[in-house]
Design a protein around this motif. Structure first.
Motif, PDB file in Angstrom:
ATOM      1  N   SER A 132     -26.189  -1.596  43.047  1.00  0.00           N
ATOM      2  CA  SER A 132     -27.291  -2.577  43.090  1.00  0.00           C
ATOM      3  C   SER A 132     -28.411  -2.101  44.005  1.00  0.00           C
ATOM      4  O   SER A 132     -29.588  -2.322  43.733  1.00  0.00           O
ATOM      5  CB  SER A 132     -26.800  -3.921  43.643  1.00  0.00           C
ATOM      6  N   GLN A 142     -30.799  -4.083  36.996  1.00  0.00           N
ATOM      7  CA  GLN A 142     -29.402  -3.697  37.122  1.00  0.00           C
ATOM      8  C   GLN A 142     -28.547  -4.666  36.319  1.00  0.00           C
ATOM      9  O   GLN A 142     -28.867  -5.848  36.204  1.00  0.00           O
ATOM     10  CB  GLN A 142     -28.968  -3.772  38.590  1.00  0.00           C
ATOM     11  N   SER A 144     -24.335  -5.351  36.413  1.00  0.00           N
ATOM     12  CA  SER A 144     -23.091  -4.896  37.021  1.00  0.00           C
ATOM     13  C   SER A 144     -21.891  -5.385  36.224  1.00  0.00           C
ATOM     14  O   SER A 144     -22.012  -6.235  35.347  1.00  0.00           O
ATOM     15  CB  SER A 144     -23.018  -5.355  38.477  1.00  0.00           C
ATOM     16  N   TYR A 145     -20.712  -4.853  36.550  1.00  0.00           N
ATOM     17  CA  TYR A 145     -19.440  -5.245  35.927  1.00  0.00           C
ATOM     18  C   TYR A 145     -19.482  -5.096  34.396  1.00  0.00           C
ATOM     19  O   TYR A 145     -19.117  -6.014  33.661  1.00  0.00           O
ATOM     20  CB  TYR A 145     -19.080  -6.689  36.291  1.00  0.00           C
ATOM     21  N   ARG A 160     -21.191  -8.267  30.432  1.00  0.00           N
ATOM     22  CA  ARG A 160     -21.043  -8.291  31.879  1.00  0.00           C
ATOM     23  C   ARG A 160     -19.941  -9.279  32.248  1.00  0.00           C
ATOM     24  O   ARG A 160     -20.027 -10.468  31.928  1.00  0.00           O
ATOM     25  CB  ARG A 160     -22.365  -8.738  32.499  1.00  0.00           C
ATOM     26  N   LEU A 162     -17.481 -11.783  34.200  1.00  0.00           N
ATOM     27  CA  LEU A 162     -17.449 -12.749  35.295  1.00  0.00           C
ATOM     28  C   LEU A 162     -15.983 -13.095  35.522  1.00  0.00           C
ATOM     29  O   LEU A 162     -15.134 -12.766  34.693  1.00  0.00           O
ATOM     30  CB  LEU A 162     -18.234 -14.003  34.921  1.00  0.00           C
ATOM     31  N   GLU A 163     -15.670 -13.811  36.597  1.00  0.00           N
ATOM     32  CA  GLU A 163     -14.283 -14.179  36.853  1.00  0.00           C
ATOM     33  C   GLU A 163     -13.726 -15.042  35.726  1.00  0.00           C
ATOM     34  O   GLU A 163     -12.552 -14.973  35.396  1.00  0.00           O
ATOM     35  CB  GLU A 163     -14.156 -14.968  38.162  1.00  0.00           C
TER      36      GLU A 163
ATOM     37  N   ALA B 110     -18.286 -13.750  47.773  1.00  0.00           N
ATOM     38  CA  ALA B 110     -18.067 -12.431  47.164  1.00  0.00           C
ATOM     39  C   ALA B 110     -17.512 -12.575  45.750  1.00  0.00           C
ATOM     40  O   ALA B 110     -16.463 -12.037  45.412  1.00  0.00           O
ATOM     41  CB  ALA B 110     -17.131 -11.595  48.031  1.00  0.00           C
ATOM     42  N   ASN B 112     -18.271 -12.186  41.465  1.00  0.00           N
ATOM     43  CA  ASN B 112     -18.956 -11.151  40.675  1.00  0.00           C
ATOM     44  C   ASN B 112     -20.469 -11.325  40.725  1.00  0.00           C
ATOM     45  O   ASN B 112     -21.201 -10.358  40.611  1.00  0.00           O
ATOM     46  CB  ASN B 112     -18.482 -11.196  39.214  1.00  0.00           C
ATOM     47  N   ARG B 115     -21.639 -10.475  44.580  1.00  0.00           N
ATOM     48  CA  ARG B 115     -21.568  -9.053  44.900  1.00  0.00           C
ATOM     49  C   ARG B 115     -22.582  -8.238  44.102  1.00  0.00           C
ATOM     50  O   ARG B 115     -22.768  -7.053  44.357  1.00  0.00           O
ATOM     51  CB  ARG B 115     -20.148  -8.541  44.677  1.00  0.00           C
ATOM     52  N   ASP B 116     -23.220  -8.860  43.138  1.00  0.00           N
ATOM     53  CA  ASP B 116     -24.328  -8.240  42.408  1.00  0.00           C
ATOM     54  C   ASP B 116     -25.643  -8.549  43.118  1.00  0.00           C
ATOM     55  O   ASP B 116     -26.488  -7.683  43.313  1.00  0.00           O
ATOM     56  CB  ASP B 116     -24.341  -8.832  40.983  1.00  0.00           C
TER      57      ASP B 116
END
Lengths: 266, 371
Positions: A132, A142, A144-145, A160, A162-163, B110, B112, B115-116
């Protein structure tokens, strides 16, 4: 189009983790590996290369022996490597590291249809911050994941994680995507690749190579340029042989639950 | 806006929490952060402020609850462009607001998303960010008591700490808890940390504080050009059953369930559900066909390091221990008191898992209710 992949050599923590008496990690006694998430990023780049014929450049910051890792990645199929190495860069935290890697990516040249890939996080620091932060320094979007990446021309579509599910996100190149292990299964080095990996270029960027970039200042790189410092590092008290709880009844289980609660495990 | 100078430390005051919500639902971990921020702010004699971004109505829906757990004030930014999280939009609003108001500390969950977002903001603000913290202190005496309990550092080192130090001391595990590090950010503000969900303790709901919370609405000042990513779809999914390496809690079964395989796995599932975890198995359980291979923990299976590993009816062969002994906390239930699994367990219960596990589920339910 080219894909620039940021990779890191890390101590192999799947074996025994060795800790010095002062509480720092005994890196010398541990084998090094390519950071696992970074390998997924390389595989993603190589898949794009298989489909589009794009160039794949692998870049790492580290001591000179990290060149060996870049050669391995070239043997997997990358076209060339860049080793960013210099004592001025030592001691960098994630902020300073991203300054240096962003400067290196600018030096490699970030074109309008290029993509930067990173692993989500490195297993030695587990911060997930450098990707990032590079994107911010390069002023590019950006995502992420990433568990899936599709590229059509300059349009990049990413699943992307997520939890509790996922998002589908679209953006335009140039952009930066961080990769997780669900993205793919990294390939092995090919025999031909191993044979040729020393014929392909690995450029070394040192302080002098990058010093004219505005990102590279005495107070933005290395230990001095790192906003964060380690104040204390320590090992948790030794795990004893463990404790046998008395009995196997209701009270035993209540005692266990109380212990787990006390340790914030439940 | 005057030029942002983040090195003039005296200009910065207050503890801020980024209050993450998704589709109008506050993330529960935010209340843990607010409670922790309250403690830090009390030690420093400053205010706690929540920063809440989202679509229309999030302030009305959430500000009181944030107040109840310790926020003196909530800065609310409602805008259609903030209804769904994008790094670009959220980072811009957060950074603009931080530059304008200058908090001393900024906490982010923290997740996802955190933390991005956190690293992007810290890079823009030119300050430090410590990832995935599990413990925070400002007060040195409190930090010393924490170290006494959680470290092997000699007393002399603890005595040598400067009692006047007011930096935020951010502690986090590395290498699956083999090593702990306390990080500081002494030269820049705000001091930023992402905090591991579920570790810090949520305080008590306080009705008076809920009613006293001050809400301030701010404008987002976002244009379409600010946001370079487009979210085209949001999908909620049930948890994947077999993501062992990423699991926080694993309940693992072995040969000990052989007398009633279905019943044993069922009990393990109930226990795992109660703990938000997943079920795994030893090589014996997989070889017997009770579980598929992707559930296997051990040298020939997966290496796992969850926060909690519960071994049910697993003897603890070396090859199994190789895959789980680095777990942060290990609980073992086995009928044989000489089972090797007890050698690496933090807590052992010698008994029949079919009798013990139902009691364990009840006890955990009760313990959680008492939180």
């Amino acid at each position: 189009m080219k894909v620039i992949v940021c990779v890191k050599q890390v101590p192999d923590t799947s074996g025994k983790v060795a800790v010095n008496p002062d509480g720092t990690l005994n890196r010398a006694s541990m084998a090094t590996i390519i950071n696992p998430d970074d390998k997924n990023a390389v595989e993603a780049a190589l898949t794009l290369k298989d489909n589009t014929g794009c160039e794949v450049v692998v870049v790492t910051m580290g001591p000179p022996p990290a060149e060996g890792m870049l050669r391995e990645l070239i043997a997997m199929g990358a076209d060339r490597g860049v080793l960013v190495s210099g004592r001025e860069f030592g001691g960098s935290d994630t902020f300073a590291t991203s300054q240096i890697l962003a400067a290196a990516i600018k030096k490699i040249g970030l074109e309008a249809d290029d993509i930067v890939l990173c692993g989500r996080q490195a297993i030695d620091g587990d911060t997930a911050q450098v990707g990032s932060q590079i994107a911010e320094k390069l002023d590019i979007p950006q995502i992420s994941y990433a568990a899936d990446i599709k590229v059509e021309g300059t349009k990049v579509t990413v699943k992307r994680m997520l939890e509790d599910g996922h998002m589908t996100i679209e953006t335009q190149t140039p952009c930066l995507v961080t990769c997780i292990k669900e993205l793919n299964e990294p390939r092995y080095m090919s025999v031909g690749g191993i044979f040729d990996c020393y014929k392909k270029p690995v450029d070394v960027y040192d302080y002098n190579t990058l010093k004219d970039d505005p990102l590279i200042e005495v107070d933005t790189i290395g230990l001095k340029g790192s906003p964060t410092n380690i104040f204390k590092s320590f090992t948790p008290p030794q795990k004893g042989v463990g404790r046998m709880l008395e009995g196997a009844d209701k009270n035993t289980c209540a005692e266990l639950a109380a212990e787990l609660l006390k340790k914030h495990i439940i | 806006m005057a030029e942002f100078n983040n090195t003039n430390l005296a200009d910065f005051s207050g503890v801020w929490v980024f209050c993450e919500q998704r589709q109008g639902e506050l993330q529960p971990t935010v209340l843990e952060l607010i409670s922790e921020a309250r403690k830090l702010a009390d030690d420093m004699g400053v205010e706690v402020c929540g920063l809440l971004l989202g679509g229309k109505g999030v302030g009305e829906k959430m500000a009181k609850e944030l107040g109840a757990y310790g926020a003196d004030k909530v800065i609310v930014c409602e805008d259609d462009k903030l209804e769904t999280f994008t790094t670009d939009a959220y980072a811009k609003v957060i950074c603009d607001t931080v530059m304008d108001r200058k908090p001393e500390i900024m906490l982010i969950a923290a997740t996802n998303i955190g933390r991005d977002l956190g690293p992007r903001c810290a890079a823009r603000l030119h300050t430090g960010l410590t990832a995935d913290c599990t413990h925070l202190d400002v007060d040195v005496e409190k930090y010393v008591s924490f170290l006494k309990e959680s470290s092997t550092l000699p007393q002399a080192q603890l005595d040598a700490l400067n009692r006047e130090d007011r930096n935020l001391k951010m502690t986090r595990p590395a290498f699956g808890g083999h090593l702990m590090a306390t990080i500081i950010c002494p030269r820049f503000r705000p001091q930023m940390a992402t905090v591991r969900p579920g570790v810090l303790k949520k305080g008590e709901y306080n009705e008076a504080k809920a009613n006293a919370v001050v809400v301030e609405n701010i404008a987002a000042n976002l244009t379409d050009a600010d946001i370079k990513t487009k979210v085209t779809e949001i999908v909620k999914e049930a948890k994947e059953m077999v993501d062992l390496t990423g699991a926080e809690v694993i309940v693992s079964v072995g040969r000990g369930i052989s007398k009633d395989v279905e019943g044993g796995i069922n009990l393990a599932k109930q226990l795992a559900d109660e703990l938000g975890g997943i079920v795994a198995g030893s090589r014996a359980a997989v070889d017997a066909g009770w579980l598929t291979a992707d559930h296997q923990v051990g040298q020939t299976g997966k290496t796992v390091r969850p926060r909690l590993y519960i071994a049910l009816g697993i003897s603890g062969a070396i090859q199994h221990k190789a895959g789980m002994q680095d777990s942060e906390c290990i609980v073992a239930v086995n009928k044989a008191d000489a089972a090797p699994i007890f050698e690496c367990a933090d807590y052992g219960i010698c008994g029949d898992l079919f009798k013990v596990v139902p009691l364990m589920i009840d006890a955990i339910k009760e313990a959680k209710a008492s939180k």
